[in-house]
Enzyme design. Structure first.
Site, PDB file in Angstrom:
ATOM      1  N   VAL A 139     -10.712  -1.024-101.644  1.00  0.00           N
ATOM      2  CA  VAL A 139     -11.702  -2.011-102.290  1.00  0.00           C
ATOM      3  C   VAL A 139     -12.751  -1.317-103.021  1.00  0.00           C
ATOM      4  CG1 VAL A 139     -12.789  -2.464-100.246  1.00  0.00           C
ATOM      5  CG2 VAL A 139     -12.847  -4.221-101.951  1.00  0.00           C
ATOM      6  N   VAL A 292      -4.826   5.452-110.366  1.00  0.00           N
ATOM      7  CA  VAL A 292      -4.725   6.548-110.925  1.00  0.00           C
ATOM      8  C   VAL A 292      -3.246   7.089-110.736  1.00  0.00           C
ATOM      9  CG1 VAL A 292      -5.467   9.258-111.354  1.00  0.00           C
ATOM     10  CG2 VAL A 292      -7.115   7.227-111.159  1.00  0.00           C
ATOM     11  N   HIS A 587     -11.381   9.154 -89.317  1.00  0.00           N
ATOM     12  CA  HIS A 587     -12.145   9.987 -90.026  1.00  0.00           C
ATOM     13  C   HIS A 587     -11.292  11.223 -90.286  1.00  0.00           C
ATOM     14  CE1 HIS A 587     -15.405   8.700 -86.804  1.00  0.00           C
ATOM     15  NE2 HIS A 587     -15.285   7.868 -87.779  1.00  0.00           N
ATOM     16  N   HIS A 630     -19.742  10.646 -87.530  1.00  0.00           N
ATOM     17  CA  HIS A 630     -18.956   9.605 -88.156  1.00  0.00           C
ATOM     18  C   HIS A 630     -19.305  10.201 -89.916  1.00  0.00           C
ATOM     19  CE1 HIS A 630     -18.152   6.620 -85.104  1.00  0.00           C
ATOM     20  NE2 HIS A 630     -18.859   7.614 -84.647  1.00  0.00           N
TER      21      HIS A 630
END
Length: 706
Positions: A139, A292, A587, A630
């Site tokens: 998104v 893409v 992560h 983070h």
């Protein structure tokens, strides 16, 4: 203390948003709902809803996530440059109310919907042969729109270790001082109220924060009382509290800042921070639902590097392939999974991978997709009789003051700590452990690198040596501890979890395509726990989590241990639990690593892809090491600094100001969309981002997807 009445304030707010059927174009846009005011607002956000874009742009950005939208805002400040963003996901308009509420990261997540890439790893032999979920935001805003909102920075030692990897001397743009300033540039920090500061035992330093950037960084407007016991209990077991973990010494115990706008208690993320506040810019277009498919090259430049002159994209697998021309640069910002995939689909990557996928080799670059690293986590869970955020949320009180802007719904898990190797294995064994890992380098390089390329193997060794000889022997955290009060799968709302997450893995994996179809998902193999040291550190982290939960004053909220339970006590028991219970902290990074070409590097210090004259990568994939942090805040800083580097190159070393070009900057005061705050700054320039985290066992314990 917060009032008893307010502690019970909680609502069953249904924020589920249905996305209507979509056969083309943007499924977020409902024509019958549009009217003149809405159309004006949509245009002001520079988002193209009718699919009509120009045939060429100076900059084409492949990916409208955390980094991509920062670049879009900053590069388009130069009125003499045109910018296009191509984002595979939707705009997020139809689910704006869900994205905006911080607590929805735990109670009404968009993960598992069409707004999630829904990636899955291949089965992991050292993790009970399980294939693990790797959710990522699909998104505008990327994972910053769906994550757990943690605003935690890496340490100075880690950033300078990265700098030394690329230069050998630290004389690159990526020193701590430069990244620290760039992260502060992205930030508008708001201190907690006196009540929240006291309730959560929060410490901070204003000097460590920016106060005029676009990303709103603050603390929740409500804190569950047990949070106040976090830092005190960690001190009791020997882990000191951090005065401010954002200042370059990000270890010890603290209550983290979050990407929350305290003016209206909404999520601050890349779109709401960097794009929505912008005035109409005729030089900026953002096209969603545009995947893409490849970069198109047209020869070489004067230095012998290939140049890209076009970017191909499509809305669907069977949709028409369209091409937009590029005058200056292509900037790939697809994240740790998307960026290596785009390069490989374009014929840039390891020859064996491209040949097997049926993609013609344009430029052989063995490191693309290699050096993949991630934070792996598991948890210890207790039954509790204390109030948790989940139990209050489940109580279904309907009169929630402020509706979805209630301070209660801004509560998210934010109590954290970073434990170093001495905290984990004790001072007597720490040096022995370090020596054992160092002695294992040759064997690990021979057996654990998922490539036979000599340069990639050298890169593995370089990263390994930094981890074992620099980071492991320092105060830098090797395990992150997270307090979860938002419910768990095994204990429901009346449970508390402490999550332990490995920060500097010695296991490295890869991302690669096995098909020439850009709508096929790439293969993700992090090779979790392939190096024995990762199991040891995660095991010791879980032991530390148990010790923490059983120590006063935190222990007053804990009852029986639900997971893994008393039957798990020996090292062998813990190792089996790690293998069966661990999952990603969401992560992933390092798959287009900024390393020398001789070490399997993909980009140089200017973020340019080796062998390509006008293609850069700007996202978490360029970090060569995992940070004890983070990732959204370092990615914001990375993108801010990248924009400055790019603009300086194309403007003769000078970065023209917005006033010089006649183009407005992102306005700090415009990020609060509905509620005015008396503490709001009026300084200009503003942007935002976020993250998500979910434990395999603790579905609600989301720490940070970026």
């Amino acid at each position: 203390m917060l009032s008893a009445n307010f502690k019970l304030v909680l609502a069953a707010v249904s924020l589920a948003a249905s996305v209507r059927g979509w056969t083309g174009g943007h499924r977020d846009v409902h024509p019958h709902e549009s009217h003149e005011r809405e159309v004006r607002e949509l245009r002001a956000r520079n988002i193209v809803y009718n699919g009509q874009i120009a045939s060429e742009y100076d900059y084409v950005i492949a990916g409208g996530g955390t980094a991509g939208l920062v670049l879009a805002a900053r590069l388009s400040e130069d009125a003499n440059a045109t910018v296009l963003v191509l984002e595979a996901g939707d705009t997020g308009d139809a689910v704006k109310s869900s994205i905006d509420v911080p607590g929805n990261a735990y109670y009404s997540s968009l993960l598992g919907t069409s707004y999630d890439w829904g990636y899955t790893t291949v089965p992991q032999p050292s993790a009970n042969n399980r294939a693990l979920s790797w959710s990522r935001g699909k998104v505008l805003g990327g994972s910053s729109a769906v994550n757990g909102l943690y605003a935690v920075r890496p340490s100075e030692l880690e950033v300078n270790a990265w700098s030394n990897l690329i230069s050998g001397t630290g004389s690159t743009p990526w020193t701590w001082a430069s990244l620290f300033n760039a992260m502060k540039k992205s930030e508008d920090f708001h201190p907690p109220s006196d009540e929240i500061q006291q309730e959560g035992s929060i410490q901070y330093s204003m000097d460590a924060h920016g106060t005029s950037g676009p990303v709103q960084v603050s603390y929740p407007g409500y804190i569950v009382p047990v949070v106040g016991n976090w830092t005190t209990t960690l001190e009791a077991i020997g882990i000191p509290r951090s005065p401010d973990a954002n200042s370059g010494e990000g270890w010890g115990a603290f209550v983290a800042t979050s990407t929350i706008n305290p003016a209206n208690w909404t999520r601050s993320y890349a779109r709401s921070a960097y794009i929505d506040p912008l005035p109409p810019r005729s030089n900026l277009d953002i096209l969603a639902n545009a995947t893409v498919t490849r970069l198109i090259f047209n020869g070489t430049n004067s230095e012998g590097n290939m140049t890209a002159n076009g970017v191909e994209y499509a809305a669907t697998r069977d949709g028409d392939r369209k091409t937009v021309s590029v005058r200056r640069e292509v900037i790939v910002a697809g994240g740790a999974i998307g960026s290596p995939q785009i390069l490989q689909l374009s014929g840039v990557g390891p020859k064996d991978v491209l040949d097997a996928a049926g993609v013609e080799v344009q430029h052989e670059l063995p490191g693309v997709g290699q050096h993949l690293q991630d934070h792996l986590s598991s948890s210890v869970i207790w039954k509790t009789s204390a109030d948790t955020a989940a139990s209050l949320h489940q109580s279904n009180i309907t009169n929630l003051p402020g509706g979805t802007s209630s301070p209660f719904l801004s509560f998210i898990n934010s109590a954290t700590a970073y434990a170093n190797v001495t905290d984990l294995v004790g001072p007597d064994f720490a040096s022995t452990f370090q020596s054992e890992i160092a002695a294992n380098l040759s064997s690990a390089a021979s057996n654990l690198v998922p490539s036979t390329d000599a340069t990639v193997i050298e890169g593995y060794k370089a990263i390994y040596n930094v981890n074992v000889n620099s980071l492991l022997t320092s105060a830098v955290g090797q395990i992150e501890l997270l307090l979860s009060l938002t419910g768990t799968a095994v204990g429901g709302s009346q449970s508390i979890a402490i999550q332990a997450a490995l920060q500097h893995p010695f296991s490295q994996g890869r991302v690669y395509i096995n098909s020439s179809d850009p709508f096929d998902k790439p293969v993700i193999d992090p090779q979790y726990l392939s190096h024995y040291a990762d199991t040891v550190m995660l095991r010791e982290g879980l032991k530390l989590a148990r010790k923490l939960g059983n120590a006063a004053p935190l222990s007053t909220a804990m009852m029986s241990e639900l997971m893994p339970g008393d039957s798990v006590s020996s090292d062998a028991d813990w190792d089996a639990y790690v293998a069966s219970s661990s999952g990603t902290e969401y992560h992933p990074s390092c798959s287009c690593a900024m390393l020398p070409l001789s070490q399997g590097g993909v980009v140089n210090a200017d973020l340019k892809v080796y062998g390509l004259g006008n293609v850069r990568v700007v996202d978490a994939s360029v970090f060569p090491i995992e940070f004890a942090a983070h990732l959204q805040m370092p990615v914001y800083g990375l993108a801010e600094q990248a924009a400055s580097i790019i603009r300086a190159e194309w403007n003769g070393g000078e970065v023209p100001s917005a006033s010089a070009t006649g183009t407005a900057t992102v306005s700090a005061s415009s990020t609060a969309s509905t509620t005015t705050s008396t503490t709001k700054k009026s300084a200009g320039g503003r942007l935002s981002t976020s993250h998500v985290t979910i434990s395999v066992i603790i579905v609600a314990a989301m720490a940070a997807l970026l």
